[in-house]
Design an enzyme around this catalytic site. Structure first.
Site, PDB file in Angstrom:
ATOM      1  N   GLY A  95       7.961  -4.770   5.311  1.00 32.57           N
ATOM      2  CA  GLY A  95       7.756  -5.613   6.490  1.00 32.57           C
ATOM      3  C   GLY A  95       8.217  -4.962   7.787  1.00 32.57           C
ATOM      4  O   GLY A  95       8.338  -5.627   8.810  1.00 32.57           O
TER       5      GLY A  95
ATOM      6  N   SER B  35       4.894  -1.795   3.560  1.00 30.63           N
ATOM      7  CA  SER B  35       4.005  -1.495   4.691  1.00 30.63           C
ATOM      8  C   SER B  35       2.766  -0.687   4.299  1.00 30.63           C
ATOM      9  O   SER B  35       2.331   0.188   5.040  1.00 30.63           O
ATOM     10  CB  SER B  35       4.774  -0.801   5.807  1.00 30.63           C
ATOM     11  OG  SER B  35       5.830  -1.636   6.263  1.00 30.63           O
TER      12      SER B  35
ATOM     13  N   GLU C 239      13.623  -9.371  -1.277  1.00 24.95           N
ATOM     14  CA  GLU C 239      13.995 -10.589  -0.535  1.00 24.95           C
ATOM     15  C   GLU C 239      14.724 -11.575  -1.441  1.00 24.95           C
ATOM     16  O   GLU C 239      15.621 -12.293  -0.991  1.00 24.95           O
ATOM     17  CB  GLU C 239      12.735 -11.209   0.098  1.00 24.95           C
ATOM     18  CG  GLU C 239      12.241 -10.354   1.269  1.00 24.95           C
ATOM     19  CD  GLU C 239      10.744 -10.362   1.491  1.00 24.95           C
ATOM     20  OE1 GLU C 239      10.050 -11.266   0.986  1.00 24.95           O
ATOM     21  OE2 GLU C 239      10.253  -9.427   2.167  1.00 24.95           O
TER      22      GLU C 239
ATOM     23  N   HIS D 233      12.144  -9.035  -6.394  1.00 19.97           N
ATOM     24  CA  HIS D 233      11.756  -8.618  -5.050  1.00 19.97           C
ATOM     25  C   HIS D 233      13.008  -8.503  -4.174  1.00 19.97           C
ATOM     26  O   HIS D 233      13.941  -9.295  -4.323  1.00 19.97           O
ATOM     27  CB  HIS D 233      10.765  -9.622  -4.447  1.00 19.97           C
ATOM     28  CG  HIS D 233      10.155  -9.094  -3.186  1.00 19.97           C
ATOM     29  ND1 HIS D 233      10.815  -9.147  -1.991  1.00 19.97           N
ATOM     30  CD2 HIS D 233       8.976  -8.464  -2.960  1.00 19.97           C
ATOM     31  CE1 HIS D 233      10.050  -8.570  -1.069  1.00 19.97           C
ATOM     32  NE2 HIS D 233       8.932  -8.143  -1.627  1.00 19.97           N
TER      33      HIS D 233
ATOM     34  N   ASN E 155       1.382  -9.994  -2.349  1.00 17.33           N
ATOM     35  CA  ASN E 155       2.508 -10.927  -2.363  1.00 17.33           C
ATOM     36  C   ASN E 155       2.465 -11.725  -1.060  1.00 17.33           C
ATOM     37  O   ASN E 155       2.817 -11.210  -0.012  1.00 17.33           O
ATOM     38  CB  ASN E 155       3.808 -10.120  -2.482  1.00 17.33           C
ATOM     39  CG  ASN E 155       5.046 -10.991  -2.385  1.00 17.33           C
ATOM     40  OD1 ASN E 155       4.958 -12.223  -2.419  1.00 17.33           O
ATOM     41  ND2 ASN E 155       6.197 -10.358  -2.265  1.00 17.33           N
ATOM     42  N   TRP E 156       2.031 -12.961  -1.173  1.00 14.15           N
ATOM     43  CA  TRP E 156       1.847 -13.775   0.047  1.00 14.15           C
ATOM     44  C   TRP E 156       3.165 -14.320   0.592  1.00 14.15           C
ATOM     45  O   TRP E 156       3.203 -14.868   1.681  1.00 14.15           O
ATOM     46  CB  TRP E 156       0.895 -14.942  -0.243  1.00 14.15           C
ATOM     47  CG  TRP E 156      -0.511 -14.542  -0.531  1.00 14.15           C
ATOM     48  CD1 TRP E 156      -1.012 -13.268  -0.638  1.00 14.15           C
ATOM     49  CD2 TRP E 156      -1.629 -15.422  -0.736  1.00 14.15           C
ATOM     50  NE1 TRP E 156      -2.363 -13.307  -0.892  1.00 14.15           N
ATOM     51  CE2 TRP E 156      -2.760 -14.615  -0.960  1.00 14.15           C
ATOM     52  CE3 TRP E 156      -1.763 -16.811  -0.755  1.00 14.15           C
ATOM     53  CZ2 TRP E 156      -4.023 -15.167  -1.204  1.00 14.15           C
ATOM     54  CZ3 TRP E 156      -3.019 -17.359  -1.002  1.00 14.15           C
ATOM     55  CH2 TRP E 156      -4.139 -16.540  -1.223  1.00 14.15           C
ATOM     56  N   LYS E 157       4.223 -14.227  -0.188  1.00 17.66           N
ATOM     57  CA  LYS E 157       5.545 -14.736   0.228  1.00 17.66           C
ATOM     58  C   LYS E 157       5.422 -16.215   0.649  1.00 17.66           C
ATOM     59  O   LYS E 157       4.583 -16.922   0.103  1.00 17.66           O
ATOM     60  CB  LYS E 157       6.133 -13.838   1.326  1.00 17.66           C
ATOM     61  CG  LYS E 157       6.092 -12.358   0.902  1.00 17.66           C
ATOM     62  CD  LYS E 157       6.839 -11.428   1.803  1.00 17.66           C
ATOM     63  CE  LYS E 157       6.735 -10.003   1.263  1.00 17.66           C
ATOM     64  NZ  LYS E 157       7.469  -9.033   2.054  1.00 17.66           N
TER      65      LYS E 157
ATOM     66  N   GLU F  98       9.888  -0.425  -4.202  1.00 17.21           N
ATOM     67  CA  GLU F  98       9.766  -0.902  -2.830  1.00 17.21           C
ATOM     68  C   GLU F  98      11.022  -0.552  -2.047  1.00 17.21           C
ATOM     69  O   GLU F  98      12.005  -1.312  -2.080  1.00 17.21           O
ATOM     70  CB  GLU F  98       9.558  -2.414  -2.812  1.00 17.21           C
ATOM     71  CG  GLU F  98       8.317  -2.857  -3.547  1.00 17.21           C
ATOM     72  CD  GLU F  98       7.841  -4.213  -3.049  1.00 17.21           C
ATOM     73  OE1 GLU F  98       6.749  -4.287  -2.503  1.00 17.21           O
ATOM     74  OE2 GLU F  98       8.613  -5.176  -3.170  1.00 17.21           O
TER      75      GLU F  98
HETATM   76  P1  PGA Z   1       4.953  -5.437   3.264  1.00 15.40           P
HETATM   77  O1  PGA Z   1       5.680  -6.149   2.036  1.00 15.40           O
HETATM   78  O2  PGA Z   1       3.657  -4.879   2.739  1.00 15.40           O
HETATM   79  O3  PGA Z   1       4.748  -6.528   4.278  1.00 15.40           O
HETATM   80  O4  PGA Z   1       5.863  -4.358   3.763  1.00 15.40           O
HETATM   81  C1  PGA Z   1       5.693  -5.553   0.778  1.00 15.40           C
HETATM   82  C2  PGA Z   1       6.408  -6.454  -0.190  1.00 15.40           C
HETATM   83  O5  PGA Z   1       7.356  -7.144   0.206  1.00 15.40           O
HETATM   84  O6  PGA Z   1       6.053  -6.517  -1.383  1.00 15.40           O
END
Ligand code: PGA
Length: 249
Positions: A172, A212, A96, A94, A9-11, A166
């Site tokens: 993150g 992470s 976010e 997600h 997931n490149w966001k 998640e």
């Molecule tokens: P991360 O993100 O690997 O940077 O913790 C995971 C995600 O948001 O899918």
């Protein structure tokens, strides 16, 4: 048989040029692997990415979509638009999106329906906050997120559902659930699906872990019985790290 999947997931990262650069590095690293490999670039780069990876086994997926098929929704993208640029899988829910864009279980249920109606595959994300875990509420939270957004589906629809657990406190942050914490929750999730449907559905749904995941911890996490892969944020932005994770299978 459930599949192993590693999705990056490149966001909101990577310009068009950076997208092409990273994709060309990924293609070089892509050898036959034990997992399906996916990358999710920003909307604006999806078409180029899908074109670039046309001959590759790496699949291009979207990070989000709207539930309506078209109309007055400024700034939004529909399932049919994604399909039109050869994107057949979408990440929904997600944390976010839930936290910064107020996406609720009810809204996500509509998005899931729209994706499935367009024959898309859904990677459905959910997970508890740190406060939930501290209050020993993580299973309740996860169960309700899954039930509210997915339990209206027929059993047959589940062949197009991938689950991604998640924990919000691990995204993150550099903090990862221990392999045993991940396994315990994944087992609980599979049991929850079995209780609602049956063991055939529960045993065929892939459950990814996200939060992470790094080259250094992927192998141990993926070795757990109910962990079928990962949704990778930060570490998916470097081809070498991402493929080290893919090759952890
Ligand atoms: P991360 O993100 O690997 O940077 O913790 C995971 C995600 O948001 O899918």
């Amino acid at each position: 048989m459930r599949k192993n999947i590693v999705a990056g997931n490149w966001k909101m990262n990577n310009s068009l040029q950076e997208t092409k650069q990273l994709l060309s590095e990924l293609v070089k690293q892509d050898k036959s692997s034990q997992a399906e490999v996916m990358v999710a670039p920003a909307f604006i780069n999806l078409e180029s990415a899908a074109q670039f990876l046309k001959e590759s086994t790496i699949e291009v997926v979207a990070q989000n979509m709207h539930f309506a098929s078209n109309g007055a929704y400024t700034g939004e993208i529909s399932a049919s638009m994604l399909k039109g640029v050869a994107v057949n899988t979408v990440i929904l829910g997600h944390s976010e999106r839930r936290a910064y864009f107020n996406e609720t279980d009810e809204l996500l249920a509509k998005k899931v329906d729209a994706a499935l109606a367009n024959n898309m595959r859904v990677i459905f994300c959910f997970g508890e906050e740190l406060s939930d875990r501290k209050a020993n509420n993580e299973e309740k939270v996860v169960e309700s997120q899954i039930a509210n957004a997915l339990f209206h589906l027929e059993a047959s629809a589940w062949e197009n559902i991938v689950l991604a657990y998640e924990p919000v406190w691990a995204i993150g942050t550099g903090e990862t659930a221990t392999p045993n914490q991940a396994q315990d929750m994944h087992q609980f999730i599979r049991k929850t699906v079995e209780n609602k449907y049956d063991s055939a559905v529960a045993n065929s749904v892939s459950i990814l872990y996200g939060g992470s995941v790094k080259p250094t911890n992927a192998k141990e996490i993926f070795s757990k019985e109910d962990v079928d892969g990962g949704l990778i944020g930060g570490a998916s932005l470097k081809a070498e790290d991402f493929f080290a994770i893919v090759n952890a299978f």
